[in-house]
Motif scaffolding. Structure first.
Motif, PDB file in Angstrom:
ATOM      1  N   GLU A 165       0.836  -1.197   0.000  1.00  0.00           N
ATOM      2  CA  GLU A 165       0.000   0.000   0.000  1.00  0.00           C
ATOM      3  C   GLU A 165       0.873   1.249   0.000  1.00  0.00           C
ATOM      4  O   GLU A 165       1.990   1.248   0.519  1.00  0.00           O
ATOM      5  CB  GLU A 165      -0.888   0.019   1.255  1.00  0.00           C
ATOM      6  N   GLY A 166       0.338   2.312  -0.558  1.00  0.00           N
ATOM      7  CA  GLY A 166       0.974   3.612  -0.459  1.00  0.00           C
ATOM      8  C   GLY A 166       0.121   4.536   0.382  1.00  0.00           C
ATOM      9  O   GLY A 166      -0.853   4.106   1.008  1.00  0.00           O
ATOM     10  N   ASP A 167       0.475   5.802   0.393  1.00  0.00           N
ATOM     11  CA  ASP A 167      -0.285   6.779   1.179  1.00  0.00           C
ATOM     12  C   ASP A 167      -1.583   7.196   0.497  1.00  0.00           C
ATOM     13  O   ASP A 167      -2.526   7.623   1.159  1.00  0.00           O
ATOM     14  CB  ASP A 167       0.572   8.021   1.441  1.00  0.00           C
ATOM     15  N   SER A 168      -1.619   7.089  -0.846  1.00  0.00           N
ATOM     16  CA  SER A 168      -2.792   7.571  -1.588  1.00  0.00           C
ATOM     17  C   SER A 168      -3.886   6.520  -1.634  1.00  0.00           C
ATOM     18  O   SER A 168      -3.626   5.339  -1.891  1.00  0.00           O
ATOM     19  CB  SER A 168      -2.389   7.956  -3.014  1.00  0.00           C
ATOM     20  N   ILE A 171      -5.213   6.176  -6.583  1.00  0.00           N
ATOM     21  CA  ILE A 171      -4.029   6.173  -7.442  1.00  0.00           C
ATOM     22  C   ILE A 171      -4.453   6.551  -8.850  1.00  0.00           C
ATOM     23  O   ILE A 171      -5.141   5.789  -9.535  1.00  0.00           O
ATOM     24  CB  ILE A 171      -3.351   4.793  -7.420  1.00  0.00           C
ATOM     25  N   THR A 172      -4.048   7.727  -9.293  1.00  0.00           N
ATOM     26  CA  THR A 172      -4.452   8.218 -10.614  1.00  0.00           C
ATOM     27  C   THR A 172      -3.273   8.396 -11.567  1.00  0.00           C
ATOM     28  O   THR A 172      -3.481   8.627 -12.757  1.00  0.00           O
ATOM     29  CB  THR A 172      -5.182   9.569 -10.486  1.00  0.00           C
ATOM     30  N   ARG A 173      -2.071   8.324 -11.068  1.00  0.00           N
ATOM     31  CA  ARG A 173      -0.870   8.384 -11.940  1.00  0.00           C
ATOM     32  C   ARG A 173       0.055   7.240 -11.560  1.00  0.00           C
ATOM     33  O   ARG A 173       0.406   7.083 -10.382  1.00  0.00           O
ATOM     34  CB  ARG A 173      -0.159   9.736 -11.829  1.00  0.00           C
ATOM     35  N   ILE A 174       0.436   6.445 -12.572  1.00  0.00           N
ATOM     36  CA  ILE A 174       1.184   5.213 -12.329  1.00  0.00           C
ATOM     37  C   ILE A 174       2.418   5.174 -13.213  1.00  0.00           C
ATOM     38  O   ILE A 174       2.349   5.479 -14.413  1.00  0.00           O
ATOM     39  CB  ILE A 174       0.304   3.975 -12.640  1.00  0.00           C
ATOM     40  N   GLY A 175       3.537   4.780 -12.642  1.00  0.00           N
ATOM     41  CA  GLY A 175       4.731   4.494 -13.415  1.00  0.00           C
ATOM     42  C   GLY A 175       4.729   3.014 -13.777  1.00  0.00           C
ATOM     43  O   GLY A 175       4.369   2.176 -12.947  1.00  0.00           O
ATOM     44  N   VAL A 176       5.120   2.696 -14.996  1.00  0.00           N
ATOM     45  CA  VAL A 176       5.136   1.310 -15.465  1.00  0.00           C
ATOM     46  C   VAL A 176       6.486   1.028 -16.096  1.00  0.00           C
ATOM     47  O   VAL A 176       6.969   1.803 -16.924  1.00  0.00           O
ATOM     48  CB  VAL A 176       4.020   1.050 -16.501  1.00  0.00           C
ATOM     49  N   ALA A 195       2.069   5.217  -7.662  1.00  0.00           N
ATOM     50  CA  ALA A 195       2.352   3.780  -7.706  1.00  0.00           C
ATOM     51  C   ALA A 195       3.320   3.473  -8.832  1.00  0.00           C
ATOM     52  O   ALA A 195       3.415   4.223  -9.815  1.00  0.00           O
ATOM     53  CB  ALA A 195       1.065   2.979  -7.896  1.00  0.00           C
ATOM     54  N   LEU A 196       4.030   2.358  -8.675  1.00  0.00           N
ATOM     55  CA  LEU A 196       4.914   1.839  -9.728  1.00  0.00           C
ATOM     56  C   LEU A 196       4.564   0.376  -9.957  1.00  0.00           C
ATOM     57  O   LEU A 196       4.470  -0.411  -9.010  1.00  0.00           O
ATOM     58  CB  LEU A 196       6.382   1.959  -9.311  1.00  0.00           C
ATOM     59  N   VAL A 197       4.379   0.021 -11.213  1.00  0.00           N
ATOM     60  CA  VAL A 197       4.134  -1.367 -11.618  1.00  0.00           C
ATOM     61  C   VAL A 197       5.378  -1.873 -12.338  1.00  0.00           C
ATOM     62  O   VAL A 197       5.796  -1.297 -13.353  1.00  0.00           O
ATOM     63  CB  VAL A 197       2.917  -1.478 -12.556  1.00  0.00           C
ATOM     64  N   THR A 198       5.976  -2.941 -11.831  1.00  0.00           N
ATOM     65  CA  THR A 198       7.195  -3.476 -12.433  1.00  0.00           C
ATOM     66  C   THR A 198       7.363  -4.936 -11.998  1.00  0.00           C
ATOM     67  O   THR A 198       6.383  -5.594 -11.643  1.00  0.00           O
ATOM     68  CB  THR A 198       8.419  -2.613 -12.060  1.00  0.00           C
ATOM     69  N   GLY A 213       5.858   6.306   0.899  1.00  0.00           N
ATOM     70  CA  GLY A 213       4.420   6.371   0.681  1.00  0.00           C
ATOM     71  C   GLY A 213       3.958   5.991  -0.713  1.00  0.00           C
ATOM     72  O   GLY A 213       2.864   6.392  -1.138  1.00  0.00           O
ATOM     73  N   MET A 214       4.759   5.207  -1.431  1.00  0.00           N
ATOM     74  CA  MET A 214       4.396   4.793  -2.789  1.00  0.00           C
ATOM     75  C   MET A 214       3.791   3.395  -2.772  1.00  0.00           C
ATOM     76  O   MET A 214       4.298   2.489  -2.100  1.00  0.00           O
ATOM     77  CB  MET A 214       5.636   4.775  -3.687  1.00  0.00           C
TER      78      MET A 214
END
Length: 258
Positions: A165-168, A171-176, A195-198, A213-214
């Protein structure tokens, strides 16, 4: 009309220029003969003994992989090593790795298509033309960390996905970033991602995500890059319609889950 290995390599160089690969990488023609006439092409993520056997059975004398079959210097090549089998069976091997990660229509674009998302920019620019590693995605409706993990699991047809989990809560902006992109966590945060998806996330990166907090989604290296095989096959099939091109039935995730 058939093509030579060199002609296939030249085509791939127009899609994913070899000179854009990272300095540590090993891309291009790694085994075989550039002048050989291509009888068939297997497109895969990794070259294994099973995939070589399948290539032989289907009369394919060229394998194009995402991950290089030769990455580190080799002091000996013995039976049981895929390089030995490639040479023994007179199969050429081409790798398009980090150059295919960063090009248009490459691995990250294929990953985004499976996730149903569109990029609004690169995660880390590495090329003068604006291309680079990963992508940034804006999703106005947003996700929770758990629903984002569930979306990745469903869209990528995975058995399991790890997340934190992150602080938000929206989640409306994501790094991939396909493959192993944990080192881009802070870059994603700097770009306003929640957030980051990897894949291939190390323990220290999980701790880093918690501390900053990500939200972090680990969909696996194989899970985020298995789309490479089909993207390579699709590109080659269109460019060389007279040559049989296939993704091996024997390609599968190397690990199991309990």
């Amino acid at each position: 009309m058939s093509a030579t290995v060199e002609q296939v390599l030249s085509f791939l160089n127009t899609i994913a220029p070899l000179n854009t690969a990272e300095s540590y990488d090993n891309v291009g023609l790694l085994t075989g003969s550039s002048g050989a006439a291509v009888t068939g092409i297997a497109a895969c993520l990794d070259i294994t003994e099973d995939i070589i056997d399948e290539a032989v059975s289907k009369n394919a004398n060229l394998i194009v992989s995402h991950h290089p079959v030769i990455f580190h210097p080799m002091k000996r090549i013995l039976a049981g090593n895929p390089v030995y089998s490639l040479v023994r069976n007179d199969i050429s091997a081409i790798a398009i790795h980090t150059n295919f990660d960063m090009c248009e229509a490459g691995v990250n674009d294929a990953l985004l298509e499976l996730l149903g998302w569109e990029s609004v920019g690169v995660l880390e620019q590495t090329q003068p033309n604006g291309l680079g590693a990963g992508a940034v995605v804006d999703l106005p409706l947003g996700f929770t960390a758990k629903s984002l993990a569930e979306h990745c699991k469903r869209s990528l047809d995975l058995e399991s996905v790890k997340y934190c989990e992150g602080d938000s809560h929206a989640i409306t902006r994501i790094g991939v970033c396909s493959g192993s992109g944990g080192d881009l966590l802070q870059r994603a945060k700097e770009l306003g991602c929640q957030a980051l998806v990897t894949g291939d996330v190390k323990h220290s990166v999980w701790i880093e995500a918690v501390n900053c907090g990500m939200a972090l989604i680990d969909a696996g290296h194989y899970g985020t890059e298995k789309c490479a095989s089909h993207r390579i096959a699709s590109l080659l099939s269109r460019a060389f319609p007279d040559i049989p091109v296939f993704t091996p039935d024997s390609e599968h995730e190397p690990c199991k889950y309990v």
